[in-house]
Each structure stands twice: as C-alpha cells, then as structure tokens.
Design a protein around this motif. Sequence first.
Motif, PDB file in Angstrom:
ATOM      1  N   LEU A   1      49.665  -5.678 -31.524  1.00  0.00           N
ATOM      2  CA  LEU A   1      50.104  -7.024 -31.162  1.00  0.00           C
ATOM      3  C   LEU A   1      48.913  -7.979 -31.049  1.00  0.00           C
TER       4      LEU A   1
ATOM      5  N   ALA B   1      47.751  -8.841 -34.518  1.00  0.00           N
ATOM      6  CA  ALA B   1      48.648  -9.818 -35.150  1.00  0.00           C
ATOM      7  C   ALA B   1      48.405 -11.219 -34.605  1.00  0.00           C
ATOM      8  N   GLU B   2      48.327 -11.348 -33.299  1.00  0.00           N
ATOM      9  CA  GLU B   2      48.141 -12.661 -32.692  1.00  0.00           C
ATOM     10  C   GLU B   2      46.754 -13.220 -32.976  1.00  0.00           C
TER      11      GLU B   2
ATOM     12  N   SER C   1      51.990 -11.307 -39.148  1.00  0.00           N
ATOM     13  CA  SER C   1      53.352 -11.056 -38.696  1.00  0.00           C
ATOM     14  C   SER C   1      53.345  -9.959 -37.628  1.00  0.00           C
ATOM     15  N   ALA C   2      53.680 -10.334 -36.402  1.00  0.00           N
ATOM     16  CA  ALA C   2      53.639  -9.380 -35.289  1.00  0.00           C
ATOM     17  C   ALA C   2      54.563  -8.174 -35.508  1.00  0.00           C
TER      18      ALA C   2
ATOM     19  N   VAL D   1      52.889  -4.433 -35.650  1.00  0.00           N
ATOM     20  CA  VAL D   1      53.277  -3.456 -34.621  1.00  0.00           C
ATOM     21  C   VAL D   1      53.955  -2.244 -35.268  1.00  0.00           C
TER      22      VAL D   1
END
Length: 186
Positions: free
Chosen positions: A11, A14-15, A20-21, A25
């Motif tokens: 996560l 991604a952030e 794309s989270a 994940v």
Amino acid sequence: MTWPSHMLVGLALAEGFGLSAPLVVLGSIAPDLIEMTVRPFNGKKGKSYLRHRGYTHSLAIWAAAFFLFQTTSLMPLLAGALFSHLMLDALNATGIPVWDGSRRRVTIFGGKVRNKTVGEFVIAGLIAWSVFVLAPAIHAPDADYFYRTGLIDRYEYERRKGLLKQIFTRTRNQQMPPWPKNDVTD
C-alpha cells in the motif's frame, strides 16, 4: 513474513509512487496466492508441484516479468510482488531463491528478521514509512515546480518554458535539446 506486512508495504508503495493500490496490494501477496491456488491440484498425496518459496518466489522470474511488462497495466501487480513480497521475504533466514528454490538464495541483512514477531512489523512499518515519504522526493521536478518555488523568475520561466518542459519530459532515447544561446543575459 506475514500478509499484513506485505500488504502494508504494498500500500505504501502504491501511494508513494502513484500506482494502482488494489493491483500493488494484490501483487504483494501474489507469490503466496499462486501457491495456494496450485495446492488442490497436487499430483501425489502430500506432494506439491510448487513448494513454498520455490518458483513462485523466484527473484529471476519476478524481475524478468517486471522488466518485460513494465509498460503494461500489469506493472503495479509485478512491482508489488517484486518490491513488497520478495523484498520482505528476503529479510528472514529462509530468504528468496534466485531461480528455482535451490540452495542459491538471497537474504537482506543476513536474514535476521523472524516471522510473526514484533521485529517483523517494526521493520515492515519502517520500510512502508520510508517508501511512502521518500518516493515522492524521487520524482523529477518540472519547470512549473522551479517557478513555484522561486528557483527561476517569471521572465526566465516564460522565455524558457517550452525548453524546460522538453528537458524534464524527455525519454531515455531522446537527445537533450541544446540550450539557446544569448537569450537572457546574466
């Protein structure tokens, strides 16, 4: 390492990098999910086609897939598998296989982190925090950034806006355009 650790780092990845989270994940637990999917189709009783941390955790396979598909929509999933799952698994004594799960394994920091301990979650939290905080600093700034922060004045920005945008958005294969001579006197 446990799934919560993998997912936390995924996560943050991604952030931090604007990926794309859900895909990152999912990629962060993909090597284990592949093993779980194959288990019901085992050949002999008690024997598995894929043993834990075998081919599904292969550094060579995931790295090759990442580089082959880095310009596709699969890149976030592969980034999660490579940089979240495999990196964290390399922190413990078992490590990750270079290719097929044989003796050649990669460990980080000598594989000192044990699974399901406070140390695992502290290390995963530090990695997640580092990725989340430091990743935005890695992104290259653009001409607007330099103007907004006062590094260049409005005159220079307006005169060189097109050239600055070309410089900051060029690809690896393009040549850097020559800087115009005698446009602005110092």
